[in-house]
Design a protein around this motif. Sequence first.
Motif, PDB file in Angstrom:
ATOM      1  N   GLN A  61       2.908   7.109   4.735  1.00  0.00           N
ATOM      2  CA  GLN A  61       2.638   7.443   6.137  1.00  0.00           C
ATOM      3  C   GLN A  61       3.776   6.958   7.048  1.00  0.00           C
ATOM      4  OE1 GLN A  61      -1.235   5.681   6.692  1.00  0.00           O
ATOM      5  NE2 GLN A  61      -2.298   7.622   6.347  1.00  0.00           N
ATOM      6  N   LEU A  62       4.287   5.759   6.779  1.00  0.00           N
ATOM      7  CA  LEU A  62       5.414   5.246   7.573  1.00  0.00           C
ATOM      8  C   LEU A  62       6.650   6.125   7.384  1.00  0.00           C
ATOM      9  CD1 LEU A  62       5.041   1.401   6.997  1.00  0.00           C
ATOM     10  CD2 LEU A  62       4.888   2.579   9.186  1.00  0.00           C
ATOM     11  N   THR A  63       6.881   6.539   6.135  1.00  0.00           N
ATOM     12  CA  THR A  63       8.025   7.408   5.842  1.00  0.00           C
ATOM     13  C   THR A  63       7.882   8.734   6.580  1.00  0.00           C
ATOM     14  OG1 THR A  63       8.196   6.404   3.647  1.00  0.00           O
ATOM     15  CG2 THR A  63       9.370   8.478   4.000  1.00  0.00           C
ATOM     16  N   GLU A  64       6.687   9.315   6.508  1.00  0.00           N
ATOM     17  CA  GLU A  64       6.451  10.589   7.199  1.00  0.00           C
ATOM     18  C   GLU A  64       6.617  10.423   8.699  1.00  0.00           C
ATOM     19  OE1 GLU A  64       2.680  12.288   6.099  1.00  0.00           O
ATOM     20  OE2 GLU A  64       3.273  12.481   3.988  1.00  0.00           O
ATOM     21  N   GLY A  65       6.116   9.292   9.224  1.00  0.00           N
ATOM     22  CA  GLY A  65       6.253   9.038  10.664  1.00  0.00           C
ATOM     23  C   GLY A  65       7.715   8.912  11.057  1.00  0.00           C
TER      24      GLY A  65
ATOM     25  N   ASP B  51       0.844  -1.183   0.000  1.00  0.00           N
ATOM     26  CA  ASP B  51       0.000   0.000   0.000  1.00  0.00           C
ATOM     27  C   ASP B  51       0.889   1.247   0.000  1.00  0.00           C
ATOM     28  OD1 ASP B  51      -1.916   1.899   0.290  1.00  0.00           O
ATOM     29  OD2 ASP B  51      -2.684   1.160   2.229  1.00  0.00           O
ATOM     30  N   GLU B  52       0.842   1.987  -1.099  1.00  0.00           N
ATOM     31  CA  GLU B  52       1.709   3.161  -1.223  1.00  0.00           C
ATOM     32  C   GLU B  52       1.392   4.204  -0.173  1.00  0.00           C
ATOM     33  OE1 GLU B  52       2.152   4.811  -5.099  1.00  0.00           O
ATOM     34  OE2 GLU B  52       2.437   2.833  -6.028  1.00  0.00           O
ATOM     35  N   LYS B  53       0.135   4.316   0.200  1.00  0.00           N
ATOM     36  CA  LYS B  53      -0.243   5.298   1.223  1.00  0.00           C
ATOM     37  C   LYS B  53       0.357   4.905   2.562  1.00  0.00           C
ATOM     38  CE  LYS B  53      -4.073   8.065   2.830  1.00  0.00           C
ATOM     39  NZ  LYS B  53      -5.483   8.369   2.733  1.00  0.00           N
ATOM     40  N   ALA B  54       0.372   3.625   2.842  1.00  0.00           N
ATOM     41  CA  ALA B  54       0.958   3.147   4.097  1.00  0.00           C
ATOM     42  C   ALA B  54       2.458   3.433   4.117  1.00  0.00           C
ATOM     43  CB  ALA B  54       0.699   1.654   4.274  1.00  0.00           C
ATOM     44  N   VAL B  55       3.121   3.207   2.982  1.00  0.00           N
ATOM     45  CA  VAL B  55       4.563   3.490   2.877  1.00  0.00           C
ATOM     46  C   VAL B  55       4.804   4.971   3.114  1.00  0.00           C
ATOM     47  CG1 VAL B  55       6.534   3.553   1.303  1.00  0.00           C
ATOM     48  CG2 VAL B  55       5.071   1.536   1.373  1.00  0.00           C
TER      49      VAL B  55
END
Length: 115
Positions: free
Chosen positions: A27-31, A21-25
Amino acid sequence: GVGPSDASPDEGVVEDLPLIDEKAVEQLTEGLISHYLPDLQRSKSALQELTQNQVVLLETLEQEISKFKECNSILDINALFSEAKHYHSKLVNIRNEMMMLHEKTSKLKVSGINI
């Protein structure tokens, strides 16, 4: 026959990639970035301040070194002057002795003794 142990360990990985899931990636990157970025920014500003302080310290040291060099040259000049005084007094003494010897020889000539 081909059993389950004959299958490559990488088999199926390529097929799994589109499932990420690109959105999950994102969000994880931003986190991850938001977790580490403040510390990195503080470290950056601390390093910049340290660098500025080092520049100031180096300039101050250079000024102090030049003061010491001036002091050494002044000491050298003082030594030169005291040496000059010493040799000047020697010259004065020699001149006085020569004048005294000249007077003595003049008196002896007047007395009729030829030297």
